[in-house]
Design a protein around this motif. Structure first.
Motif, PDB file in Angstrom:
ATOM      1  N   CYS A  27       1.015  -1.428   0.422  1.00  0.00           N
ATOM      2  CA  CYS A  27      -0.004   0.208   0.087  1.00  0.00           C
ATOM      3  C   CYS A  27       0.428   0.891  -0.164  1.00  0.00           C
ATOM      4  O   CYS A  27       1.294   1.592   0.637  1.00  0.00           O
ATOM      5  CB  CYS A  27      -0.895  -0.403   1.275  1.00  0.00           C
ATOM      6  N   CYS A  30      -0.236   4.080   3.329  1.00  0.00           N
ATOM      7  CA  CYS A  30       0.975   3.776   4.782  1.00  0.00           C
ATOM      8  C   CYS A  30       1.842   2.645   4.822  1.00  0.00           C
ATOM      9  O   CYS A  30       2.266   2.665   5.692  1.00  0.00           O
ATOM     10  CB  CYS A  30      -0.851   3.254   5.282  1.00  0.00           C
ATOM     11  N   CYS A  50      -6.739  -1.976   2.195  1.00  0.00           N
ATOM     12  CA  CYS A  50      -5.962  -1.836   2.644  1.00  0.00           C
ATOM     13  C   CYS A  50      -6.276  -2.195   4.439  1.00  0.00           C
ATOM     14  O   CYS A  50      -6.922  -1.882   5.345  1.00  0.00           O
ATOM     15  CB  CYS A  50      -5.202  -1.106   2.444  1.00  0.00           C
ATOM     16  N   CYS A  53      -5.181   0.492   6.524  1.00  0.00           N
ATOM     17  CA  CYS A  53      -4.856   2.186   6.148  1.00  0.00           C
ATOM     18  C   CYS A  53      -6.709   2.169   5.829  1.00  0.00           C
ATOM     19  O   CYS A  53      -6.960   3.783   5.865  1.00  0.00           O
ATOM     20  CB  CYS A  53      -4.099   3.022   5.381  1.00  0.00           C
ATOM     21  N   SER A  55      -7.992   2.412   3.020  1.00  0.00           N
ATOM     22  CA  SER A  55      -7.907   2.534   1.343  1.00  0.00           C
ATOM     23  C   SER A  55      -8.577   1.777   0.619  1.00  0.00           C
ATOM     24  O   SER A  55      -7.990   0.271   0.804  1.00  0.00           O
ATOM     25  CB  SER A  55      -6.174   3.085   1.359  1.00  0.00           C
TER      26      SER A  55
HETATM   27 ZN   LIG Z   1      -2.500   1.006   3.900  1.00  0.00          ZN
END
Ligand SMILES: [Zn+2]
Length: 169
Positions: A27, A30, A50, A53, A55
């Motif tokens: 990712c 993060c 993710c 985080c 995302s």
């Molecule tokens: Zn992440």
């Protein structure tokens, strides 16, 4: 209450990121490495969110675009994010080159609650505006786009992202 919820969410993200620790996916937001991303969506997509985080694919694409194709990480700029995502907002707020503000009509994580069709910002206020998966939820989306243009500085740029449903997949 808001802080307690944030701390609890952060704790869950931490636990999940340990459980998914690996070296298959990366990712860029993060900077975590995991054995996979998590499934996400009404119709679950594999490898989407993710574990650390939260995302999604679109957030990671945005991050890579910003890093590789814009002045977002290098110049001092004033940024407006409409409907912020928790972890990305946290990252943006920690960047010393950004003068960042987030808004949303209802969200508890937005810095200011306001209507995007009638913001209280001055004309030409922002160098950069993000409006991610929001316009499709606004009845008068043309008014929202006019408002975004009004508060965007001349020469500024905005990313207005809306989902496109492809019927023939
Ligand atoms: Zn992440």
């Amino acid at each position: 209450m808001k802080t307690e919820l944030s701390l609890f969410g952060s704790y869950l993200d931490y636990v999940r990121s340990i459980r998914y620790k690996g070296n298959i996916v990366f990712c860029p937001i993060c900077e975590g490495r995991f054995k996979s991303f998590l499934p996400f969506g009404v119709k679950k997509r594999s490898n989407a969110m993710c574990p650390r985080c939260r995302s999604l694919e679109r957030h990671r694409l945005l991050w890579l675009y910003l890093r590789n194709r814009t002045n977002f990480f290098t110049d001092d700029i004033k940024v407006l994010e409409i409907a912020p995502q928790y972890y990305i907002q946290r990252k943006f707020r920690s960047m010393p080159n950004l003068d960042y503000v987030s808004v949303d009509l209802y969200s508890r994580i937005a810095m200011i609650n306001m209507d995007v069709t009638d913001t209280q910002f001055e004309d030409d206020s922002f160098d950069c505006i993000f409006c991610y998966h929001v316009l499709e939820h606004i009845l008068d989306d043309k008014m929202a786009m006019k408002e975004i243009l009004r508060v965007l500085k001349p020469g500024g740029w905005a990313i207005l992202h809306v989902p496109i449903l492809a019927e023939n997949r």
